[in-house]
Design a protein around this motif. Sequence first.
Motif, mmCIF file in Angstrom:
data_model
loop_
_atom_site.group_PDB
_atom_site.id
_atom_site.type_symbol
_atom_site.label_atom_id
_atom_site.label_comp_id
_atom_site.label_asym_id
_atom_site.label_seq_id
_atom_site.Cartn_x
_atom_site.Cartn_y
_atom_site.Cartn_z
ATOM 1 N N SER A 18 0.837 -1.204 0.000
ATOM 2 C CA SER A 18 0.000 0.000 0.000
ATOM 3 C C SER A 18 0.865 1.245 0.000
ATOM 4 O O SER A 18 1.990 1.230 0.474
ATOM 5 C CB SER A 18 -0.940 0.023 1.212
ATOM 6 N N VAL A 33 3.236 7.220 2.950
ATOM 7 C CA VAL A 33 3.549 6.059 3.764
ATOM 8 C C VAL A 33 3.400 4.845 2.854
ATOM 9 O O VAL A 33 2.332 4.615 2.286
ATOM 10 C CB VAL A 33 2.602 5.947 4.980
ATOM 11 N N VAL A 35 3.936 0.666 2.517
ATOM 12 C CA VAL A 35 4.150 -0.607 3.195
ATOM 13 C C VAL A 35 4.597 -1.592 2.118
ATOM 14 O O VAL A 35 3.895 -1.812 1.134
ATOM 15 C CB VAL A 35 2.862 -1.097 3.894
ATOM 16 N N CYS A 36 5.809 -2.141 2.294
ATOM 17 C CA CYS A 36 6.422 -2.993 1.280
ATOM 18 C C CYS A 36 6.950 -4.278 1.903
ATOM 19 O O CYS A 36 7.394 -4.278 3.043
ATOM 20 C CB CYS A 36 7.613 -2.292 0.625
ATOM 21 N N THR A 70 10.182 3.312 9.413
ATOM 22 C CA THR A 70 9.442 3.540 10.651
ATOM 23 C C THR A 70 8.896 2.274 11.300
ATOM 24 O O THR A 70 8.494 2.308 12.461
ATOM 25 C CB THR A 70 8.282 4.525 10.421
ATOM 26 N N ALA A 71 8.861 1.155 10.569
ATOM 27 C CA ALA A 71 8.385 -0.104 11.159
ATOM 28 C C ALA A 71 8.956 -1.275 10.372
ATOM 29 O O ALA A 71 9.115 -1.195 9.152
ATOM 30 C CB ALA A 71 6.861 -0.174 11.172
ATOM 31 N N GLU A 73 8.317 -5.545 10.272
ATOM 32 C CA GLU A 73 7.596 -6.726 10.748
ATOM 33 C C GLU A 73 8.306 -7.960 10.182
ATOM 34 O O GLU A 73 8.552 -8.054 8.975
ATOM 35 C CB GLU A 73 6.144 -6.693 10.268
ATOM 36 N N GLN A 78 6.803 -7.241 15.427
ATOM 37 C CA GLN A 78 7.512 -5.975 15.227
ATOM 38 C C GLN A 78 8.925 -6.134 15.771
ATOM 39 O O GLN A 78 9.111 -6.572 16.910
ATOM 40 C CB GLN A 78 6.790 -4.827 15.950
ATOM 41 N N LYS A 89 8.234 -7.189 6.260
ATOM 42 C CA LYS A 89 7.346 -6.116 5.812
ATOM 43 C C LYS A 89 7.803 -4.846 6.511
ATOM 44 O O LYS A 89 7.975 -4.829 7.730
ATOM 45 C CB LYS A 89 5.898 -6.428 6.183
ATOM 46 N N THR A 91 7.552 -0.392 6.814
ATOM 47 C CA THR A 91 6.818 0.837 6.563
ATOM 48 C C THR A 91 7.840 1.938 6.340
ATOM 49 O O THR A 91 8.730 2.140 7.165
ATOM 50 C CB THR A 91 5.897 1.192 7.746
ATOM 51 N N THR A 93 8.327 6.082 5.307
ATOM 52 C CA THR A 93 7.635 7.359 5.310
ATOM 53 C C THR A 93 8.507 8.399 4.626
ATOM 54 O O THR A 93 9.687 8.533 4.948
ATOM 55 C CB THR A 93 7.336 7.813 6.748
#
Length: 112
Positions: A18, A33, A35-36, A70-71, A73, A78, A89, A91, A93
């Motif tokens: 997304s 943002v 998400v990959c 920023t994140a 997974e 996390q 995965k 995130t 930004t």
Amino acid sequence: MLDNGPEKAALSIESIESIESVTPGVTDAVDDVAVCVVRCVEGTARLGMVLQHPDSAVGPGTAAPGFLLTAIEWYGKQVEQLDTAHSGKVTLTGAGAETLAKRDVLNSAPRH
């Protein structure tokens, strides 16, 4: 722990789940943002790292747009880092996320 200079990392984008635009607390500022799903192909990617797309520099002497990690997974949890040869995965930004594509490689930006 020895300081061997700035850490380097490279993430290869396997898929993009997304991309959305958000307005942070700054007036007229918009960040994307993304998400990959990525694979770490070099070094260790850590939360807070700035990653750059090497082909997206605006012009000579101009730095490529940066994406803040920023994140992360990994297997549904996390985590704070992603090591070489592992997938996860993430995130990201930063402005310009719509330019990201499958198979792009993002490299850590040098710290000054």
